[in-house]
Design a protein around this motif. Structure first.
Motif, mmCIF file in Angstrom:
data_model
loop_
_atom_site.group_PDB
_atom_site.id
_atom_site.type_symbol
_atom_site.label_atom_id
_atom_site.label_comp_id
_atom_site.label_asym_id
_atom_site.label_seq_id
_atom_site.Cartn_x
_atom_site.Cartn_y
_atom_site.Cartn_z
ATOM 1 N N GLY A 51 89.466 97.995 86.381
ATOM 2 C CA GLY A 51 89.890 99.043 87.298
ATOM 3 C C GLY A 51 88.990 99.139 88.516
ATOM 4 N N LEU A 52 88.772 98.032 89.190
ATOM 5 C CA LEU A 52 87.822 97.966 90.293
ATOM 6 C C LEU A 52 88.429 98.371 91.627
ATOM 7 C CD1 LEU A 52 86.298 94.527 89.388
ATOM 8 C CD2 LEU A 52 85.229 96.750 89.098
ATOM 9 N N ALA A 53 87.557 98.826 92.505
ATOM 10 C CA ALA A 53 87.954 99.137 93.872
ATOM 11 C C ALA A 53 88.169 97.830 94.636
ATOM 12 C CB ALA A 53 86.857 99.964 94.541
ATOM 13 N N LEU A 54 88.980 97.900 95.672
ATOM 14 C CA LEU A 54 89.283 96.733 96.499
ATOM 15 C C LEU A 54 88.011 96.116 97.078
ATOM 16 C CD1 LEU A 54 91.359 94.916 97.916
ATOM 17 C CD2 LEU A 54 91.457 96.648 99.729
ATOM 18 N N ARG A 55 87.075 96.947 97.495
ATOM 19 C CA ARG A 55 85.817 96.439 98.066
ATOM 20 C C ARG A 55 85.106 95.530 97.077
ATOM 21 N NH1 ARG A 55 81.409 100.852 98.989
ATOM 22 N NH2 ARG A 55 81.378 100.676 96.723
ATOM 23 N N GLU A 56 84.994 95.965 95.817
ATOM 24 C CA GLU A 56 84.296 95.169 94.813
ATOM 25 C C GLU A 56 85.063 93.890 94.492
ATOM 26 O OE1 GLU A 56 84.045 98.685 94.653
ATOM 27 O OE2 GLU A 56 82.021 98.256 95.370
ATOM 28 N N LYS A 57 86.371 93.999 94.324
ATOM 29 C CA LYS A 57 87.173 92.803 94.039
ATOM 30 C C LYS A 57 86.984 91.758 95.135
ATOM 31 C CE LYS A 57 90.964 95.127 91.648
ATOM 32 N NZ LYS A 57 92.377 95.515 91.751
ATOM 33 N N THR A 58 87.040 92.198 96.378
ATOM 34 C CA THR A 58 86.911 91.287 97.506
ATOM 35 C C THR A 58 85.506 90.703 97.576
ATOM 36 O OG1 THR A 58 88.545 92.618 98.698
ATOM 37 C CG2 THR A 58 87.224 91.068 100.002
ATOM 38 N N GLU A 93 76.665 97.722 86.551
ATOM 39 C CA GLU A 93 77.373 98.766 85.795
ATOM 40 C C GLU A 93 78.732 98.270 85.292
ATOM 41 O OE1 GLU A 93 77.766 102.177 88.338
ATOM 42 O OE2 GLU A 93 75.604 102.562 88.328
ATOM 43 N N ASN A 94 79.441 97.542 86.147
ATOM 44 C CA ASN A 94 80.786 97.096 85.806
ATOM 45 C C ASN A 94 80.835 95.879 84.903
ATOM 46 O OD1 ASN A 94 83.073 98.681 87.213
ATOM 47 N ND2 ASN A 94 81.414 98.601 88.700
ATOM 48 N N THR A 95 79.711 95.224 84.699
ATOM 49 C CA THR A 95 79.698 94.039 83.828
ATOM 50 C C THR A 95 78.956 94.279 82.517
ATOM 51 O OG1 THR A 95 77.752 93.134 84.976
ATOM 52 C CG2 THR A 95 79.938 92.412 85.746
ATOM 53 N N ARG A 96 78.519 95.489 82.272
ATOM 54 C CA ARG A 96 77.815 95.784 81.005
ATOM 55 C C ARG A 96 78.668 95.435 79.785
ATOM 56 N NH1 ARG A 96 75.322 101.595 82.630
ATOM 57 N NH2 ARG A 96 73.697 100.752 83.990
ATOM 58 N N ARG A 97 79.906 95.851 79.800
ATOM 59 C CA ARG A 97 80.787 95.609 78.661
ATOM 60 C C ARG A 97 81.059 94.112 78.515
ATOM 61 N NH1 ARG A 97 81.905 98.200 74.653
ATOM 62 N NH2 ARG A 97 81.930 100.149 75.752
ATOM 63 N N LEU A 98 81.216 93.392 79.631
ATOM 64 C CA LEU A 98 81.438 91.944 79.584
ATOM 65 C C LEU A 98 80.199 91.202 79.077
ATOM 66 C CD1 LEU A 98 83.263 91.562 83.001
ATOM 67 C CD2 LEU A 98 84.313 91.519 80.742
ATOM 68 N N ALA A 99 79.035 91.659 79.488
ATOM 69 C CA ALA A 99 77.791 91.012 79.078
ATOM 70 C C ALA A 99 77.413 91.341 77.633
ATOM 71 C CB ALA A 99 76.653 91.421 80.009
ATOM 72 N N ASN A 100 77.942 92.435 77.113
ATOM 73 C CA ASN A 100 77.607 92.903 75.761
ATOM 74 C C ASN A 100 78.878 93.263 75.005
ATOM 75 O OD1 ASN A 100 74.539 93.216 76.219
ATOM 76 N ND2 ASN A 100 75.449 94.373 77.901
ATOM 77 N N PRO A 101 79.744 92.290 74.730
ATOM 78 C CA PRO A 101 81.065 92.595 74.156
ATOM 79 C C PRO A 101 81.027 93.245 72.772
ATOM 80 C CG PRO A 101 80.657 90.233 74.143
ATOM 81 C CD PRO A 101 79.549 90.853 74.916
ATOM 82 N N LEU A 102 79.939 93.078 72.050
ATOM 83 C CA LEU A 102 79.855 93.642 70.704
ATOM 84 C C LEU A 102 79.185 95.011 70.658
ATOM 85 C CD1 LEU A 102 78.887 90.377 68.788
ATOM 86 C CD2 LEU A 102 81.163 91.350 69.159
ATOM 87 N N ALA A 103 78.754 95.508 71.800
ATOM 88 C CA ALA A 103 78.056 96.791 71.854
ATOM 89 C C ALA A 103 79.020 97.946 71.606
ATOM 90 C CB ALA A 103 77.384 96.968 73.207
ATOM 91 N N ASP A 114 72.103 96.126 79.764
ATOM 92 C CA ASP A 114 72.201 95.550 81.108
ATOM 93 C C ASP A 114 73.485 94.755 81.261
ATOM 94 O OD1 ASP A 114 69.699 96.532 81.886
ATOM 95 O OD2 ASP A 114 68.659 94.759 81.136
ATOM 96 N N GLY A 115 73.999 94.761 82.467
ATOM 97 C CA GLY A 115 75.115 93.899 82.826
ATOM 98 C C GLY A 115 74.579 92.663 83.524
ATOM 99 N N TRP A 116 75.459 91.983 84.235
ATOM 100 C CA TRP A 116 75.065 90.771 84.947
ATOM 101 C C TRP A 116 74.530 91.114 86.335
ATOM 102 C CZ3 TRP A 116 80.380 88.646 83.271
ATOM 103 C CH2 TRP A 116 80.299 88.170 81.958
ATOM 104 N N THR A 117 73.891 90.129 86.975
ATOM 105 C CA THR A 117 73.355 90.305 88.319
ATOM 106 C C THR A 117 74.214 89.539 89.323
ATOM 107 O OG1 THR A 117 71.931 88.368 88.172
ATOM 108 C CG2 THR A 117 70.994 90.478 87.411
ATOM 109 N N LEU A 118 74.095 89.897 90.577
ATOM 110 C CA LEU A 118 74.816 89.188 91.632
ATOM 111 C C LEU A 118 74.327 87.746 91.736
ATOM 112 C CD1 LEU A 118 74.925 91.987 94.342
ATOM 113 C CD2 LEU A 118 76.843 91.140 92.966
ATOM 114 N N HIS A 119 73.037 87.527 91.486
ATOM 115 C CA HIS A 119 72.517 86.156 91.516
ATOM 116 C C HIS A 119 73.159 85.324 90.408
ATOM 117 C CE1 HIS A 119 69.903 82.858 92.488
ATOM 118 N NE2 HIS A 119 69.651 82.722 91.208
#
Length: 172
Positions: free
Chosen positions: A4-11, A110-120, A129-134
């Motif tokens: 459910g991301l904003a257009l800015r983040e998706k882009t 914040e938006n990748t915490r669940r993806l980075a930790n699927p079993l949490a 922690d989620g993922w980093t932009l790097h």
């Protein structure tokens, strides 16, 4: 999993992955740096070099992101720029400031915490922690290397000066 991301983040995230650019390079883009018809743009790379990039500077929805603006920062904050914000970092048409690296990183993490930790469990996710932009850039270059992209092409996409810098992308 739908985020459910904003257009800015998706882009922004799509541009980062498809161009393999550094996050600060993309955040410094202005509307006038884009050539959406060619899926190209001009960035100021590390060290101040002007460099072209390809990817998807105009994914679906970017006309809404730009919203008839003809100049100024591409990625804007949600609020008006505070007093004292450098003029180059303020959109003269909206009064909003350029999105900062710190805030962009915070949103991505914040938006990748669940993806980075699927079993949490849901109650533990805020402490993880989620993922980093790097890491997003790293993934793009690693996928390119695994897909057989040549060393000269990887150097061009990554804008690294040394082949040694590419070793980490080839070893996964």
């Amino acid at each position: 999993m739908a985020l459910g991301l904003a257009l800015r983040e998706k882009t922004f995230w799509k541009m980062l992955y498809e161009s393999a650019a550094r996050a600060d390079e993309v955040l410094c883009l202005n509307v006038e740096d884009l050539y959406p018809q060619d899926k190209r743009g001009k960035i100021t790379a590390k060290g101040g070099r002007r460099s072209g990039f390809t990817g998807s500077p105009a994914p679906p929805g970017s006309p809404r992101l730009i919203a008839r603006r003809t100049r100024g920062p591409l990625f804007l904050t949600d609020r008006k720029a505070p007093a004292g914000t450098p003029t180059l970092d303020v959109c003269l048409e909206t009064g909003r400031a350029r999105l900062s690296y710190r805030r962009a990183e915070e949103i991505f993490e914040e938006n990748t915490r669940r993806l980075a930790n699927p079993l949490a469990s849901p109650e533990d996710i805020e402490d993880l922690d989620g993922w980093t932009l790097h890491r997003l850039r790293h993934s793009a270059l690693t996928h390119d290397a695994e897909g057989g992209t040549s060393t000269p092409m990887l150097l061009a996409r990554s804008r690294h000066a040394s082949v040694r810098s590419l070793e980490r992308y080839a070893r996964q």
